[in-house]
Design an enzyme around this catalytic site. Sequence first.
Site, PDB file in Angstrom:
ATOM      1  N   LYS A 119      15.198   2.667  -8.071  1.00 31.61           N
ATOM      2  CA  LYS A 119      17.026   3.073  -7.128  1.00 31.61           C
ATOM      3  C   LYS A 119      17.642   3.290  -8.286  1.00 31.61           C
ATOM      4  CE  LYS A 119      14.322   2.322  -3.019  1.00 31.61           C
ATOM      5  NZ  LYS A 119      13.146   1.397  -2.616  1.00 31.61           N
ATOM      6  N   LYS A 221       3.017  11.015  -6.299  1.00 29.54           N
ATOM      7  CA  LYS A 221       2.490  10.435  -5.231  1.00 29.54           C
ATOM      8  C   LYS A 221       2.955  11.063  -3.711  1.00 29.54           C
ATOM      9  CE  LYS A 221       6.107   6.656  -4.083  1.00 29.54           C
ATOM     10  NZ  LYS A 221       5.336   5.653  -2.938  1.00 29.54           N
ATOM     11  N   LYS A 224       7.827   9.464   0.906  1.00 32.02           N
ATOM     12  CA  LYS A 224       9.272  10.038   1.917  1.00 32.02           C
ATOM     13  C   LYS A 224      10.378  10.215   1.391  1.00 32.02           C
ATOM     14  CE  LYS A 224       8.241   6.299   4.494  1.00 32.02           C
ATOM     15  NZ  LYS A 224       9.023   4.985   5.336  1.00 32.02           N
TER      16      LYS A 224
HETATM   17  P1  ADP Z   1       7.945   5.853   0.875  1.00 31.98           P
HETATM   18  O1  ADP Z   1       6.908   6.150  -0.695  1.00 31.98           O
HETATM   19  O2  ADP Z   1       7.178   7.036   1.162  1.00 31.98           O
HETATM   20  O3  ADP Z   1       9.104   5.615   1.889  1.00 31.98           O
HETATM   21  P2  ADP Z   1       7.066   3.244   1.961  1.00 31.98           P
HETATM   22  O4  ADP Z   1       7.428   2.588   0.666  1.00 31.98           O
HETATM   23  O5  ADP Z   1       7.470   3.116   3.034  1.00 31.98           O
HETATM   24  O6  ADP Z   1       6.828   4.098   1.986  1.00 31.98           O
HETATM   25  O7  ADP Z   1       5.088   2.590   1.760  1.00 31.98           O
HETATM   26  C1  ADP Z   1       5.289   1.480   2.991  1.00 31.98           C
HETATM   27  C2  ADP Z   1       3.158   1.373   1.875  1.00 31.98           C
HETATM   28  O8  ADP Z   1       3.067   2.847   2.081  1.00 31.98           O
HETATM   29  C3  ADP Z   1       3.355   0.582   0.915  1.00 31.98           C
HETATM   30  O9  ADP Z   1       1.853   0.265   1.069  1.00 31.98           O
HETATM   31  C4  ADP Z   1       3.119   1.488  -0.083  1.00 31.98           C
HETATM   32  O10 ADP Z   1       2.008   0.894  -1.016  1.00 31.98           O
HETATM   33  C5  ADP Z   1       2.175   2.729   0.822  1.00 31.98           C
HETATM   34  N1  ADP Z   1       2.353   3.679  -0.161  1.00 31.98           N
HETATM   35  C6  ADP Z   1       2.900   5.062   0.188  1.00 31.98           C
HETATM   36  N2  ADP Z   1       2.735   6.371  -0.216  1.00 31.98           N
HETATM   37  C7  ADP Z   1       2.189   5.806  -0.910  1.00 31.98           C
HETATM   38  C8  ADP Z   1       0.968   6.952  -1.528  1.00 31.98           C
HETATM   39  N3  ADP Z   1       1.980   8.138  -2.028  1.00 31.98           N
HETATM   40  N4  ADP Z   1      -0.043   6.513  -1.813  1.00 31.98           N
HETATM   41  C9  ADP Z   1      -0.803   5.484  -1.248  1.00 31.98           C
HETATM   42  N5  ADP Z   1      -0.013   4.892  -0.948  1.00 31.98           N
HETATM   43  C10 ADP Z   1       0.705   4.636  -0.547  1.00 31.98           C
END
Ligand code: ADP
Length: 356
Positions: A119, A221, A224
């Site tokens: 970040k 991966k 968002k």
């Molecule tokens: P993003 O990465 O889209 O911002 P978050 O960080 O808010 O999503 O993640 C919320 C939950 O979803 C966490 O437990 C995170 O480990 C899981 N998560 C997010 N993206 C993935 C992914 N591509 N594969 C597996 N788990 C994920």
Amino acid sequence: MSEHKNEDKKVVLSGIRATGNLHLGNYYGALSKFVRMQDDYDCRYFVADLHALTTHPDPGMLHENVKEILAEYLAAGLDPEKNIIYVQSDVPEIAEMYLLMNMHAGIGELMRTASFKDKARKALGITSDSDEIEREICGNQTNRQVNAGLLTYPTLMAVDILIHHADFVPVGKDQEQHLELTRRFGRRFNSFYKTDYFHDAVNFNFGGDAVKVPGLDGSGKMGKSEGNCIYLIDDEKTLRKKVMRAVTDEGPKVPDSEPTEPIRNLFTLMELVSAPDTLGHFRSAYADCSIRYGDLKKQLAEDILKVTLPIRERILDIRGDDEYLSRVVQRGAERARETAARTLREVREIMGIRKF
Ligand code: ADP
Ligand code: TRP
């Protein structure tokens, strides 16, 4: 104080930041596990709105995002009768314990956390190592893009977990470093105050490895901020279009060759949503070079829709029902605060904060 370890059911705690709609990565990495665990454990699930503040959401949107995640939790099958469902900021004990726990978090270890470095790099527009991040942050007095909340994000997450004395924290692979820090802070607290008050919390994945759901853009991966997501709320047309546009390659030229990353990613998605024989069929077609990516994508879209469409319909039903949503989280906050207040009281006491 080891009474927390001896309750009948293990305590499960997890949350998702209120930063937008949930995608397949969130679903398979986190939410589907929340749902599967709800019958067997003492589960507490929350919407992390305080964590969302670290990246400065539009104040007009934050509450909408909280509602959206909440509706998505419920639509995916979380039952408010079986779980404690709450909003992080409705439990003020968390904020106070975060202050206390920050006294035991080292700036160095926080700065070395991968999520912070990512970040900070993005905010500063740099690509290289920790030293440069540190030079930029410390050397430039006018630089306020990297806020202290971002640095202490893992302390707040540790408090979310420790305040409930959680045993299991179902999250995706990217959160494992935060879990490691949580264990470190808990153990440090114990050894500093010569107590066994906190115990270790671990990720939970039904015996398998933590899941990493890939995006549709060929590498990395689903996330968002990556712009490569399939959302639970996507309608049929949007979803099919996204899958049909997924990055592929020119196709296998030699039998039994190793698939390239974009194709491996499509197979990984298929492993999550499709029947084993469907996956087997496309894997053998790849192995003997007869595969047609168009067919694979069509099947993949079909199988994703089987998972997401029923959830989408329920989201549309629930998200407008403010009264229901508010009933769920008010009750959730009351119940979450029972544990949180007790932990905070005990932590203050251990740290020597006493009332006159
Ligand atoms: P993003 O990465 O889209 O911002 P978050 O960080 O808010 O999503 O993640 C919320 C939950 O979803 C966490 O437990 C995170 O480990 C899981 N998560 C997010 N993206 C993935 C992914 N591509 N594969 C597996 N788990 C994920
Ligand atoms: N950091 C998590 C994420 O980005 C969200 C989160 C905050 C969380 N506090 C938590 C997850 C406590 C599990 C437990 O997804």
